[in-house]
Design an enzyme around this catalytic site. Sequence first.
Site, PDB file in Angstrom:
ATOM      1  CD  GLU A 154       4.211   0.582   6.991  1.00 51.29           C
ATOM      2  OE1 GLU A 154       5.039   0.821   7.873  1.00 51.29           O
ATOM      3  OE2 GLU A 154       3.826   1.448   6.175  1.00 51.29           O
ATOM      4  CG  ASP A 161      -0.212   0.120   2.541  1.00 47.29           C
ATOM      5  OD1 ASP A 161       0.757  -0.638   2.750  1.00 47.29           O
ATOM      6  OD2 ASP A 161      -0.584   0.977   3.371  1.00 47.29           O
ATOM      7  CG  HIS A 204       4.398   9.307   3.387  1.00 51.55           C
ATOM      8  ND1 HIS A 204       3.812   9.122   4.618  1.00 51.55           N
ATOM      9  CD2 HIS A 204       4.823   8.089   2.998  1.00 51.55           C
ATOM     10  CE1 HIS A 204       3.907   7.840   4.962  1.00 51.55           C
ATOM     11  NE2 HIS A 204       4.521   7.206   3.990  1.00 51.55           N
TER      12      HIS A 204
HETATM   13 ZN   LIG Z   1       6.773   2.038   4.102  1.00 50.66          ZN
END
Ligand SMILES: [Zn+2]
Length: 417
Positions: free
Chosen positions: A182, A87, A388
Amino acid sequence: MPATTAQTSVLERFLRYVQLDTASDPASATVPSTATQLVLLDLLVQELKALGLADAARDEFGIVMATLPPTTQRKDTPVIGFLAHVDTSPELSGAGVKPIVHRDYDGRDLVLPDVPNLVLSAGADTDLAGKRGEDIVTASGGTLLGADDKAGVAVVMAAVEHLVKNPATAHGPIRIAFTPDEEIGRGVRHFDVKRFGARYAYTLDGAGLGTLEAETFSADSMTVTFQGRNTHPGFAHGVMVNAVKVAADFVNRLPKDTLSPERTRDKEGFVHPNDITASVDSTSVHFIIRDFETAQLAVKEELLRKLAAETVRDWPGASASFDVKETYRNMRDAIARHPRILELAREAIREAGLTPTESRIRGGTDGSILTEMGLPTPNLFSGQHRFHSRLEWVSVQDMEAAAKVVVNLARLWEQKG
Ligand SMILES: [Zn+2]
Protein backbone atom coordinates in the site's frame (compact mmCIF):
# COMPACT_ATOMS: atom_id res chain seq x y z
CA MET A 1 -17.72 -7.51 23.64
CA PRO A 2 -16.02 -9.07 26.67
CA ALA A 3 -13.15 -6.62 27.11
CA THR A 4 -10.67 -9.26 28.17
CA THR A 5 -10.92 -11.32 24.97
CA ALA A 6 -10.52 -8.46 22.54
CA GLN A 7 -7.92 -6.79 24.73
CA THR A 8 -5.63 -9.80 24.93
CA SER A 9 -6.15 -10.62 21.32
CA VAL A 10 -5.53 -7.20 19.76
CA LEU A 11 -2.42 -6.31 21.78
CA GLU A 12 -0.91 -9.78 21.65
CA ARG A 13 -1.44 -9.91 17.88
CA PHE A 14 -0.12 -6.41 17.32
CA LEU A 15 3.11 -7.12 19.23
CA ARG A 16 3.71 -10.26 17.18
CA TYR A 17 2.97 -8.69 13.81
CA VAL A 18 5.19 -5.61 14.28
CA GLN A 19 8.24 -7.80 14.94
CA LEU A 20 8.09 -9.12 11.37
CA ASP A 21 9.85 -6.82 8.88
CA THR A 22 7.37 -6.03 6.09
CA ALA A 23 8.75 -2.83 4.55
CA SER A 24 7.75 -2.44 0.90
CA ASP A 25 10.28 -1.29 -1.71
CA PRO A 26 9.44 1.15 -4.52
CA ALA A 27 12.59 0.15 -6.45
CA SER A 28 11.56 -3.50 -6.64
CA ALA A 29 9.83 -4.87 -9.72
CA THR A 30 8.52 -8.02 -8.01
CA VAL A 31 4.96 -8.59 -6.77
CA PRO A 32 4.79 -8.12 -3.87
CA SER A 33 7.74 -5.76 -3.80
CA THR A 34 9.47 -7.62 -0.93
CA ALA A 35 9.35 -11.34 -0.08
CA THR A 36 9.42 -10.52 3.64
CA GLN A 37 5.78 -9.37 3.44
CA LEU A 38 4.82 -12.94 2.52
CA VAL A 39 5.94 -14.16 5.95
CA LEU A 40 3.24 -12.10 7.67
CA LEU A 41 0.68 -12.74 4.92
CA ASP A 42 1.18 -16.51 5.24
CA LEU A 43 1.02 -16.29 9.03
CA LEU A 44 -2.32 -14.51 8.71
CA VAL A 45 -3.61 -17.30 6.46
CA GLN A 46 -2.69 -19.85 9.16
CA GLU A 47 -4.28 -17.77 11.90
CA LEU A 48 -7.48 -17.24 9.90
CA LYS A 49 -7.68 -20.98 9.22
CA ALA A 50 -7.11 -21.70 12.92
CA LEU A 51 -10.08 -19.44 13.65
CA GLY A 52 -12.20 -21.55 11.30
CA LEU A 53 -12.10 -19.42 8.12
CA ALA A 54 -11.48 -22.51 6.01
CA ASP A 55 -11.08 -20.80 2.64
CA ALA A 56 -8.28 -18.45 3.79
CA ALA A 57 -5.60 -18.30 1.09
CA ARG A 58 -2.94 -16.06 -0.41
CA ASP A 59 -2.77 -15.57 -4.16
CA GLU A 60 0.35 -15.13 -6.33
CA PHE A 61 0.20 -11.34 -5.86
CA GLY A 62 0.42 -11.67 -2.08
CA ILE A 63 -3.23 -10.82 -1.43
CA VAL A 64 -4.90 -12.79 1.37
CA MET A 65 -8.67 -13.30 1.24
CA ALA A 66 -10.93 -15.24 3.62
CA THR A 67 -14.62 -15.63 4.41
CA LEU A 68 -16.31 -15.50 7.79
CA PRO A 69 -19.52 -17.43 7.05
CA PRO A 70 -22.84 -15.82 7.99
CA THR A 71 -24.60 -16.59 11.28
CA THR A 72 -27.88 -15.01 10.17
CA GLN A 73 -30.90 -16.81 8.71
CA ARG A 74 -31.47 -13.85 6.38
CA LYS A 75 -30.49 -14.52 2.81
CA ASP A 76 -30.32 -10.91 1.60
CA THR A 77 -27.69 -9.47 3.95
CA PRO A 78 -25.02 -7.81 1.79
CA VAL A 79 -21.48 -9.18 1.84
CA ILE A 80 -19.26 -6.68 3.71
CA GLY A 81 -15.47 -6.55 3.46
CA PHE A 82 -12.77 -5.38 5.87
CA LEU A 83 -9.20 -4.70 4.69
CA ALA A 84 -5.83 -3.68 6.08
CA HIS A 85 -2.34 -3.53 4.56
CA VAL A 86 0.61 -5.49 5.97
CA ASP A 87 3.50 -3.47 4.50
CA THR A 88 5.24 -0.61 6.31
CA SER A 89 6.75 2.55 4.86
CA PRO A 90 10.15 2.12 3.16
CA GLU A 91 11.11 5.59 4.44
CA LEU A 92 12.36 4.15 7.73
CA SER A 93 13.60 0.72 8.81
CA GLY A 94 10.98 -1.78 9.88
CA ALA A 95 13.54 -4.50 10.70
CA GLY A 96 14.19 -5.55 14.28
CA VAL A 97 11.25 -3.60 15.72
CA LYS A 98 11.25 -3.83 19.54
CA PRO A 99 7.80 -2.74 20.68
CA ILE A 100 7.49 -1.26 24.17
CA VAL A 101 4.17 -1.23 26.05
CA HIS A 102 3.92 1.82 28.32
CA ARG A 103 1.11 0.75 30.67
CA ASP A 104 -1.30 3.18 32.26
CA TYR A 105 0.15 6.30 30.63
CA ASP A 106 0.20 9.23 33.06
CA GLY A 107 1.41 12.06 30.84
CA ARG A 108 5.10 11.37 31.46
CA ASP A 109 7.72 11.66 28.72
CA LEU A 110 8.07 8.32 26.93
CA VAL A 111 11.76 7.59 26.45
CA LEU A 112 12.74 5.53 23.39
CA PRO A 113 15.91 3.86 24.68
CA ASP A 114 17.76 3.04 21.46
CA VAL A 115 18.25 6.67 20.42
CA PRO A 116 19.52 8.97 23.18
CA ASN A 117 17.32 12.02 23.73
CA LEU A 118 14.50 10.68 21.58
CA VAL A 119 11.45 11.39 23.70
CA LEU A 120 7.74 11.28 22.97
CA SER A 121 6.28 14.08 25.02
CA ALA A 122 2.65 14.94 25.73
CA GLY A 123 3.62 18.61 25.60
CA ALA A 124 4.54 18.32 21.93
CA ASP A 125 1.81 15.85 20.96
CA THR A 126 -1.76 16.88 21.80
CA ASP A 127 -3.18 13.51 20.71
CA LEU A 128 -0.90 11.74 23.19
CA ALA A 129 -1.84 14.22 25.93
CA GLY A 130 -5.43 12.95 25.66
CA LYS A 131 -4.44 9.34 26.32
CA ARG A 132 -3.84 9.42 30.08
CA GLY A 133 -4.79 6.11 31.69
CA GLU A 134 -4.38 4.16 28.46
CA ASP A 135 -1.67 1.72 27.37
CA ILE A 136 0.63 3.19 24.71
CA VAL A 137 2.87 1.15 22.43
CA THR A 138 5.99 2.68 20.84
CA ALA A 139 9.07 1.28 19.13
CA SER A 140 12.47 1.59 20.81
CA GLY A 141 13.73 4.52 18.72
CA GLY A 142 15.78 2.85 15.98
CA THR A 143 12.88 1.87 13.75
CA LEU A 144 9.33 2.78 12.99
CA LEU A 145 6.69 0.88 14.95
CA GLY A 146 4.61 -0.29 11.99
CA ALA A 147 1.23 0.59 13.52
CA ASP A 148 0.55 1.82 9.97
CA ASP A 149 -1.02 -0.53 9.31
CA LYS A 150 -0.39 -3.51 11.60
CA ALA A 151 -2.81 -1.81 13.99
CA GLY A 152 -5.44 -2.31 11.25
CA VAL A 153 -4.36 -5.93 10.73
CA ALA A 154 -4.55 -6.68 14.49
CA VAL A 155 -7.93 -4.90 14.74
CA VAL A 156 -9.47 -6.92 11.90
CA MET A 157 -8.06 -10.20 13.28
CA ALA A 158 -9.30 -9.45 16.81
CA ALA A 159 -12.75 -8.59 15.48
CA VAL A 160 -12.87 -11.83 13.46
CA GLU A 161 -11.84 -13.79 16.57
CA HIS A 162 -14.56 -12.07 18.58
CA LEU A 163 -17.24 -12.86 15.98
CA VAL A 164 -16.09 -16.51 15.74
CA LYS A 165 -16.28 -16.89 19.53
CA ASN A 166 -19.68 -15.18 19.76
CA PRO A 167 -21.78 -16.96 17.13
CA ALA A 168 -24.97 -15.63 18.75
CA THR A 169 -24.17 -12.27 17.13
CA ALA A 170 -26.12 -12.38 13.87
CA HIS A 171 -24.12 -11.16 10.90
CA GLY A 172 -24.05 -11.72 7.16
CA PRO A 173 -21.12 -13.04 5.10
CA ILE A 174 -17.95 -11.12 5.96
CA ARG A 175 -14.97 -11.02 3.61
CA ILE A 176 -11.48 -10.26 4.95
CA ALA A 177 -8.48 -9.13 2.89
CA PHE A 178 -4.89 -8.32 3.77
CA THR A 179 -2.83 -6.63 1.07
CA PRO A 180 0.86 -5.82 0.45
CA ASP A 181 2.52 -2.68 -0.99
CA GLU A 182 0.00 0.00 0.00
CA GLU A 183 2.80 2.39 0.95
CA ILE A 184 4.20 2.32 -2.58
CA GLY A 185 0.79 2.74 -4.20
CA ARG A 186 0.58 -0.76 -5.67
CA GLY A 187 -1.50 -2.40 -2.97
CA VAL A 188 -4.65 -3.22 -4.87
CA ARG A 189 -3.34 -3.14 -8.42
CA HIS A 190 -3.95 -6.89 -8.63
CA PHE A 191 -6.98 -6.99 -6.33
CA ASP A 192 -9.78 -9.04 -7.86
CA VAL A 193 -12.89 -7.15 -6.73
CA LYS A 194 -15.17 -9.75 -8.32
CA ARG A 195 -13.50 -12.65 -6.56
CA PHE A 196 -13.60 -10.72 -3.27
CA GLY A 197 -17.34 -10.54 -3.80
CA ALA A 198 -18.16 -7.87 -1.18
CA ARG A 199 -20.76 -5.24 -2.00
CA TYR A 200 -19.18 -2.65 0.30
CA ALA A 201 -15.93 -2.59 2.25
CA TYR A 202 -13.95 -0.61 4.82
CA THR A 203 -10.19 -0.19 5.15
CA LEU A 204 -8.86 0.09 8.73
CA ASP A 205 -5.97 2.46 8.10
CA GLY A 206 -6.92 5.80 9.70
CA ALA A 207 -5.58 7.76 12.63
CA GLY A 208 -7.71 9.55 15.24
CA LEU A 209 -10.22 7.76 17.44
CA GLY A 210 -13.64 7.77 15.74
CA THR A 211 -12.31 8.90 12.36
CA LEU A 212 -14.26 8.03 9.23
CA GLU A 213 -12.78 9.12 5.89
CA ALA A 214 -14.81 8.99 2.69
CA GLU A 215 -13.16 11.77 0.78
CA THR A 216 -9.78 11.78 -0.93
CA PHE A 217 -8.10 13.91 -3.54
CA SER A 218 -8.81 13.36 -7.21
CA ALA A 219 -5.46 12.92 -8.91
CA ASP A 220 -3.94 13.16 -12.38
CA SER A 221 -0.36 13.12 -13.57
CA MET A 222 0.66 15.50 -16.34
CA THR A 223 3.84 15.72 -18.40
CA VAL A 224 4.70 18.94 -20.24
CA THR A 225 7.37 18.28 -22.87
CA PHE A 226 9.33 21.10 -24.52
CA GLN A 227 10.86 20.31 -27.88
CA GLY A 228 14.00 22.33 -28.65
CA ARG A 229 16.56 22.03 -31.43
CA ASN A 230 19.93 20.47 -30.69
CA THR A 231 23.10 21.11 -32.72
CA HIS A 232 26.82 20.82 -32.10
CA PRO A 233 27.41 23.65 -29.57
CA GLY A 234 30.35 24.92 -31.65
CA PHE A 235 28.05 25.54 -34.60
CA ALA A 236 24.93 26.56 -32.70
CA HIS A 237 24.75 30.26 -33.48
CA GLY A 238 21.26 31.18 -34.58
CA VAL A 239 20.24 27.53 -34.76
CA MET A 240 20.13 25.90 -31.32
CA VAL A 241 17.01 26.08 -29.17
CA ASN A 242 17.84 24.71 -25.70
CA ALA A 243 14.84 22.84 -24.26
CA VAL A 244 16.46 22.83 -20.78
CA LYS A 245 16.28 26.63 -20.67
CA VAL A 246 12.75 26.72 -22.08
CA ALA A 247 11.58 24.28 -19.36
CA ALA A 248 13.38 26.28 -16.65
CA ASP A 249 11.61 29.44 -17.85
CA PHE A 250 8.29 27.59 -17.73
CA VAL A 251 8.87 26.28 -14.16
CA ASN A 252 9.76 29.81 -13.11
CA ARG A 253 6.34 31.01 -14.31
CA LEU A 254 4.46 28.68 -11.93
CA PRO A 255 2.60 30.56 -9.18
CA LYS A 256 4.94 31.04 -6.20
CA ASP A 257 2.44 31.72 -3.42
CA THR A 258 -0.48 29.50 -4.39
CA LEU A 259 -1.31 26.12 -5.91
CA SER A 260 1.71 24.26 -4.50
CA PRO A 261 1.82 21.53 -1.81
CA GLU A 262 3.90 23.81 0.40
CA ARG A 263 1.39 26.68 0.12
CA THR A 264 -1.96 24.86 0.35
CA ARG A 265 -3.96 22.98 2.98
CA ASP A 266 -7.49 21.83 3.89
CA LYS A 267 -9.70 21.91 0.77
CA GLU A 268 -7.15 23.49 -1.60
CA GLY A 269 -5.61 21.54 -4.46
CA PHE A 270 -2.25 22.02 -6.17
CA VAL A 271 0.00 21.47 -9.19
CA HIS A 272 3.33 19.95 -8.19
CA PRO A 273 6.34 19.53 -10.50
CA ASN A 274 8.19 16.59 -8.93
CA ASP A 275 10.58 15.45 -11.64
CA ILE A 276 12.31 16.74 -14.78
CA THR A 277 13.83 14.66 -17.59
CA ALA A 278 16.15 17.05 -19.38
CA SER A 279 18.20 17.32 -22.55
CA VAL A 280 18.86 20.16 -25.00
CA ASP A 281 16.70 18.46 -27.61
CA SER A 282 13.72 17.73 -25.37
CA THR A 283 12.86 18.37 -21.70
CA SER A 284 9.85 16.96 -19.87
CA VAL A 285 8.47 18.43 -16.65
CA HIS A 286 6.41 15.87 -14.71
CA PHE A 287 3.56 17.08 -12.50
CA ILE A 288 1.12 15.59 -10.08
CA ILE A 289 -2.22 17.45 -10.08
CA ARG A 290 -4.51 17.25 -7.05
CA ASP A 291 -7.93 18.62 -6.10
CA PHE A 292 -10.96 17.45 -4.11
CA GLU A 293 -13.19 18.56 -7.03
CA THR A 294 -12.47 16.39 -10.06
CA ALA A 295 -13.57 19.15 -12.46
CA GLN A 296 -10.90 21.44 -11.00
CA LEU A 297 -8.14 19.11 -12.26
CA ALA A 298 -8.89 20.25 -15.82
CA VAL A 299 -8.79 23.90 -14.73
CA LYS A 300 -5.33 23.36 -13.24
CA GLU A 301 -4.15 21.47 -16.33
CA GLU A 302 -5.42 24.33 -18.50
CA LEU A 303 -3.33 26.78 -16.47
CA LEU A 304 -0.21 24.70 -17.18
CA ARG A 305 -1.05 24.60 -20.91
CA LYS A 306 -1.45 28.39 -20.92
CA LEU A 307 1.86 28.99 -19.09
CA ALA A 308 3.63 26.60 -21.47
CA ALA A 309 2.14 28.38 -24.51
CA GLU A 310 3.30 31.75 -23.14
CA THR A 311 6.75 30.30 -22.54
CA VAL A 312 7.29 28.91 -26.05
CA ARG A 313 6.12 32.25 -27.51
CA ASP A 314 9.27 33.75 -25.91
CA TRP A 315 11.51 30.97 -27.33
CA PRO A 316 11.13 30.94 -31.13
CA GLY A 317 11.61 27.46 -32.51
CA ALA A 318 10.45 25.72 -29.32
CA SER A 319 7.16 23.86 -28.99
CA ALA A 320 5.24 22.24 -26.13
CA SER A 321 3.18 19.05 -25.94
CA PHE A 322 1.10 17.60 -23.12
CA ASP A 323 0.21 14.21 -21.74
CA VAL A 324 -2.39 13.81 -18.96
CA LYS A 325 -3.10 10.52 -17.18
CA GLU A 326 -5.76 9.78 -14.59
CA THR A 327 -4.28 8.49 -11.30
CA TYR A 328 -7.31 8.11 -8.98
CA ARG A 329 -10.58 9.85 -8.22
CA ASN A 330 -12.18 11.20 -5.06
CA MET A 331 -14.21 8.31 -3.63
CA ARG A 332 -16.82 10.72 -2.21
CA ASP A 333 -19.21 10.70 -5.15
CA ALA A 334 -19.29 6.92 -5.60
CA ILE A 335 -19.76 6.36 -1.86
CA ALA A 336 -22.49 9.01 -1.68
CA ARG A 337 -24.58 6.90 -4.06
CA HIS A 338 -24.80 4.28 -1.26
CA PRO A 339 -25.62 6.35 1.87
CA ARG A 340 -25.93 3.21 4.04
CA ILE A 341 -22.13 2.75 3.99
CA LEU A 342 -21.49 5.91 5.98
CA GLU A 343 -24.74 5.88 7.99
CA LEU A 344 -23.94 2.47 9.45
CA ALA A 345 -20.28 3.39 9.98
CA ARG A 346 -21.35 6.45 12.01
CA GLU A 347 -23.76 4.31 14.01
CA ALA A 348 -21.11 1.64 14.64
CA ILE A 349 -18.71 4.31 15.91
CA ARG A 350 -21.38 5.86 18.18
CA GLU A 351 -22.27 2.43 19.58
CA ALA A 352 -18.61 2.04 20.54
CA GLY A 353 -19.09 5.14 22.70
CA LEU A 354 -17.28 7.51 20.33
CA THR A 355 -18.11 10.59 18.27
CA PRO A 356 -17.66 10.06 14.53
CA THR A 357 -15.20 12.55 13.03
CA GLU A 358 -15.37 12.81 9.27
CA SER A 359 -12.29 14.13 7.56
CA ARG A 360 -10.77 14.37 4.11
CA ILE A 361 -7.53 12.71 3.09
CA ARG A 362 -5.05 14.93 1.23
CA GLY A 363 -3.95 11.92 -0.74
CA GLY A 364 -5.34 8.62 -1.94
CA THR A 365 -5.91 5.29 -0.21
CA ASP A 366 -6.30 1.73 -1.39
CA GLY A 367 -9.98 2.49 -0.86
CA SER A 368 -10.00 5.22 -3.50
CA ILE A 369 -8.72 2.74 -6.08
CA LEU A 370 -11.11 -0.02 -4.91
CA THR A 371 -13.99 2.46 -5.06
CA GLU A 372 -13.10 3.22 -8.68
CA MET A 373 -12.92 -0.51 -9.35
CA GLY A 374 -16.54 -0.78 -8.20
CA LEU A 375 -16.14 -1.61 -4.50
CA PRO A 376 -17.06 1.48 -2.42
CA THR A 377 -14.49 1.51 0.42
CA PRO A 378 -14.20 4.34 2.97
CA ASN A 379 -11.48 4.33 5.63
CA LEU A 380 -11.93 3.78 9.39
CA PHE A 381 -9.51 4.58 12.20
CA SER A 382 -7.15 1.89 13.49
CA GLY A 383 -5.45 3.98 16.20
CA GLN A 384 -2.11 4.74 14.51
CA HIS A 385 -0.32 8.05 15.23
CA ARG A 386 2.84 9.80 13.95
CA PHE A 387 3.16 7.13 11.26
CA HIS A 388 6.29 6.86 9.10
CA SER A 389 8.40 8.16 12.01
CA ARG A 390 10.49 6.87 14.90
CA LEU A 391 7.92 8.44 17.22
CA GLU A 392 5.08 6.34 15.84
CA TRP A 393 2.71 5.19 18.59
CA VAL A 394 -0.63 3.50 19.10
CA SER A 395 -3.05 3.27 22.01
CA VAL A 396 -4.20 -0.26 22.86
CA GLN A 397 -7.61 1.11 23.87
CA ASP A 398 -7.98 2.82 20.46
CA MET A 399 -7.29 -0.49 18.71
CA GLU A 400 -9.87 -2.19 20.94
CA ALA A 401 -12.39 0.51 20.07
CA ALA A 402 -11.69 -0.01 16.37
CA ALA A 403 -12.26 -3.77 16.78
CA LYS A 404 -15.61 -2.95 18.43
CA VAL A 405 -16.54 -0.77 15.46
CA VAL A 406 -15.84 -3.67 13.08
CA VAL A 407 -17.98 -6.03 15.19
CA ASN A 408 -20.75 -3.42 15.39
CA LEU A 409 -20.67 -2.94 11.61
CA ALA A 410 -20.98 -6.70 11.01
CA ARG A 411 -24.08 -6.73 13.24
CA LEU A 412 -25.60 -3.48 11.92
CA TRP A 413 -25.40 -4.59 8.28
CA GLU A 414 -27.37 -7.69 9.23
CA GLN A 415 -29.98 -5.62 11.10
CA LYS A 416 -30.31 -2.68 8.73
CA GLY A 417 -28.40 -3.42 5.53
ZN1 LIG B 1 -1.44 2.88 5.96
